[in-house]
Design a protein around this motif. Structure first.
Motif, PDB file in Angstrom:
ATOM      1  N   TRP A 172       8.072  -8.291  12.710  1.00 55.42           N
ATOM      2  CA  TRP A 172       8.064  -7.047  11.940  1.00 55.42           C
ATOM      3  C   TRP A 172       7.838  -7.339  10.460  1.00 55.42           C
ATOM      4  N   GLY A 173       7.165  -6.386   9.801  1.00 58.28           N
ATOM      5  CA  GLY A 173       7.077  -6.425   8.363  1.00 58.28           C
ATOM      6  C   GLY A 173       8.361  -5.912   7.732  1.00 58.28           C
ATOM      7  N   GLN A 174       8.437  -5.997   6.402  1.00 58.37           N
ATOM      8  CA  GLN A 174       9.662  -5.638   5.692  1.00 58.37           C
ATOM      9  C   GLN A 174       9.794  -4.133   5.463  1.00 58.37           C
ATOM     10  N   GLY A 175       8.720  -3.400   5.685  1.00 56.49           N
ATOM     11  CA  GLY A 175       8.744  -1.957   5.478  1.00 56.49           C
ATOM     12  C   GLY A 175       8.198  -1.584   4.112  1.00 56.49           C
ATOM     13  N   THR A 176       7.488  -0.463   4.075  1.00 57.03           N
ATOM     14  CA  THR A 176       6.956   0.051   2.815  1.00 57.03           C
ATOM     15  C   THR A 176       7.183   1.560   2.774  1.00 57.03           C
ATOM     16  N   GLN A 177       7.647   2.048   1.643  1.00 60.95           N
ATOM     17  CA  GLN A 177       7.989   3.468   1.506  1.00 60.95           C
ATOM     18  C   GLN A 177       6.745   4.304   1.227  1.00 60.95           C
ATOM     19  N   VAL A 178       6.598   5.363   1.984  1.00 58.69           N
ATOM     20  CA  VAL A 178       5.557   6.356   1.744  1.00 58.69           C
ATOM     21  C   VAL A 178       6.257   7.674   1.427  1.00 58.69           C
ATOM     22  N   THR A 179       5.932   8.229   0.266  1.00 60.68           N
ATOM     23  CA  THR A 179       6.532   9.491  -0.161  1.00 60.68           C
ATOM     24  C   THR A 179       5.422  10.484  -0.455  1.00 60.68           C
ATOM     25  N   VAL A 180       5.466  11.611   0.251  1.00 61.89           N
ATOM     26  CA  VAL A 180       4.479  12.673   0.060  1.00 61.89           C
ATOM     27  C   VAL A 180       5.204  13.858  -0.566  1.00 61.89           C
ATOM     28  N   SER A 181       4.867  14.125  -1.821  1.00 66.47           N
ATOM     29  CA  SER A 181       5.586  15.163  -2.558  1.00 66.47           C
ATOM     30  C   SER A 181       4.740  15.680  -3.707  1.00 66.47           C
ATOM     31  N   SER A 182       4.909  16.950  -4.004  1.00 68.89           N
ATOM     32  CA  SER A 182       4.203  17.532  -5.153  1.00 68.89           C
ATOM     33  C   SER A 182       5.083  17.476  -6.392  1.00 68.89           C
TER      34      SER A 182
ATOM     35  N   GLY B 233       0.763  -1.228   0.000  1.00 69.65           N
ATOM     36  CA  GLY B 233       0.000   0.000   0.000  1.00 69.65           C
ATOM     37  C   GLY B 233       0.801   1.289   0.000  1.00 69.65           C
ATOM     38  N   GLY B 234       2.106   1.195   0.135  1.00 69.68           N
ATOM     39  CA  GLY B 234       2.905   2.416   0.100  1.00 69.68           C
ATOM     40  C   GLY B 234       2.990   2.981  -1.302  1.00 69.68           C
ATOM     41  N   GLY B 235       3.582   4.166  -1.411  1.00 71.56           N
ATOM     42  CA  GLY B 235       3.733   4.769  -2.725  1.00 71.56           C
ATOM     43  C   GLY B 235       3.939   6.261  -2.646  1.00 71.56           C
ATOM     44  N   LEU B 236       3.735   6.906  -3.792  1.00 71.01           N
ATOM     45  CA  LEU B 236       3.910   8.345  -3.923  1.00 71.01           C
ATOM     46  C   LEU B 236       2.543   9.027  -3.971  1.00 71.01           C
ATOM     47  N   VAL B 237       2.373  10.062  -3.185  1.00 74.42           N
ATOM     48  CA  VAL B 237       1.112  10.789  -3.143  1.00 74.42           C
ATOM     49  C   VAL B 237       1.405  12.265  -2.934  1.00 74.42           C
ATOM     50  N   GLN B 238       0.521  13.107  -3.430  1.00 70.44           N
ATOM     51  CA  GLN B 238       0.682  14.552  -3.252  1.00 70.44           C
ATOM     52  C   GLN B 238       0.250  14.968  -1.855  1.00 70.44           C
ATOM     53  N   PRO B 239       0.767  16.077  -1.365  1.00 72.01           N
ATOM     54  CA  PRO B 239       0.309  16.587  -0.058  1.00 72.01           C
ATOM     55  C   PRO B 239      -1.203  16.755  -0.053  1.00 72.01           C
ATOM     56  N   GLY B 240      -1.804  16.340   1.051  1.00 70.72           N
ATOM     57  CA  GLY B 240      -3.251  16.362   1.164  1.00 70.72           C
ATOM     58  C   GLY B 240      -3.926  15.092   0.705  1.00 70.72           C
ATOM     59  N   GLY B 241      -3.162  14.206   0.078  1.00 68.30           N
ATOM     60  CA  GLY B 241      -3.714  12.960  -0.432  1.00 68.30           C
ATOM     61  C   GLY B 241      -3.823  11.878   0.624  1.00 68.30           C
ATOM     62  N   SER B 242      -4.219  10.694   0.171  1.00 71.88           N
ATOM     63  CA  SER B 242      -4.447   9.565   1.082  1.00 71.88           C
ATOM     64  C   SER B 242      -3.769   8.306   0.572  1.00 71.88           C
ATOM     65  N   LEU B 243      -3.410   7.461   1.522  1.00 74.93           N
ATOM     66  CA  LEU B 243      -2.906   6.126   1.231  1.00 74.93           C
ATOM     67  C   LEU B 243      -3.445   5.178   2.299  1.00 74.93           C
ATOM     68  N   ARG B 244      -3.559   3.913   1.939  1.00 75.14           N
ATOM     69  CA  ARG B 244      -3.966   2.899   2.896  1.00 75.14           C
ATOM     70  C   ARG B 244      -2.927   1.788   2.905  1.00 75.14           C
ATOM     71  N   LEU B 245      -2.296   1.597   4.037  1.00 74.94           N
ATOM     72  CA  LEU B 245      -1.326   0.521   4.204  1.00 74.94           C
ATOM     73  C   LEU B 245      -2.012  -0.716   4.764  1.00 74.94           C
ATOM     74  N   SER B 246      -1.540  -1.881   4.319  1.00 75.69           N
ATOM     75  CA  SER B 246      -2.038  -3.156   4.842  1.00 75.69           C
ATOM     76  C   SER B 246      -0.861  -4.019   5.258  1.00 75.69           C
ATOM     77  N   CYS B 247      -1.087  -4.845   6.246  1.00 73.34           N
ATOM     78  CA  CYS B 247      -0.051  -5.780   6.705  1.00 73.34           C
ATOM     79  C   CYS B 247      -0.757  -7.063   7.124  1.00 73.34           C
ATOM     80  N   SER B 248      -0.402  -8.169   6.458  1.00 76.58           N
ATOM     81  CA  SER B 248      -1.038  -9.453   6.738  1.00 76.58           C
ATOM     82  C   SER B 248      -0.018 -10.448   7.264  1.00 76.58           C
ATOM     83  N   ALA B 249      -0.429 -11.190   8.276  1.00 79.28           N
ATOM     84  CA  ALA B 249       0.430 -12.199   8.876  1.00 79.28           C
ATOM     85  C   ALA B 249       0.012 -13.586   8.416  1.00 79.28           C
ATOM     86  N   SER B 250       0.997 -14.445   8.199  1.00 83.28           N
ATOM     87  CA  SER B 250       0.717 -15.826   7.820  1.00 83.28           C
ATOM     88  C   SER B 250       1.719 -16.734   8.513  1.00 83.28           C
ATOM     89  N   GLY B 251       1.352 -18.019   8.586  1.00 79.87           N
ATOM     90  CA  GLY B 251       2.239 -18.979   9.227  1.00 79.87           C
ATOM     91  C   GLY B 251       1.599 -19.574  10.453  1.00 79.87           C
TER      92      GLY B 251
END
Length: 121
Positions: free
Chosen positions: A111-121, A8-26
């Motif tokens: 812990w999860g592996q990490g996901t990058q969130v970038t907020v930039s115009s 769910g990470g990614g690049l979004v403009q200021p004021g925007g939205s993102l939804r991160l998810s994290c699922s466990a298995s095993g």
């Protein structure tokens, strides 16, 4: 063994939205607290939000009113809805879960592996 996979990470403009998810298995008997953390380069990892199995939530002051943490116990998944994103929210986000592999076992943090969130115009 237990694996946490984030998405769910990614690049979004200021004021925007993102939804991160994290699922466990095993090998999972139950999951206690779930949380989202973030860590900028050169800084310590900080708690962003956490949620107990019963649904009690906790947020760092800087995201209150903008971020919402939730969980789906049936899917062993935690979410982080991030609204009104700011440039200062840019960093890597990690999920963490406190998981028991069996009824008589102690819970262990994963812990999860990490996901990058970038907020930039």
């Amino acid at each position: 063994q237990v694996q946490l996979v984030e998405s769910g990470g990614g690049l979004v403009q200021p004021g925007g939205s993102l939804r991160l998810s994290c699922s466990a298995s095993g090998r999972i008997f139950s999951i206690n607290r779930m949380g989202w953390y973030r860590q900028a380069p050169g800084n310590e990892r900080e708690l962003v939000a956490s949620i107990t199995r019963g649904g009690l939530t906790n947020y760092v002051e800087s995201v209150k009113g903008r971020f919402t943490i939730s969980r789906d116990n049936a899917k062993n998944t935690v979410y982080l809805q991030m609204n009104s994103l700011k440039t200062e929210d840019t960093t890597v986000y990690y999920c963490k879960m406190n998981i028991k592999g069996g009824a008589s076992e102690y819970a262990v943090d994963y812990w999860g592996q990490g996901t990058q969130v970038t907020v930039s115009s």
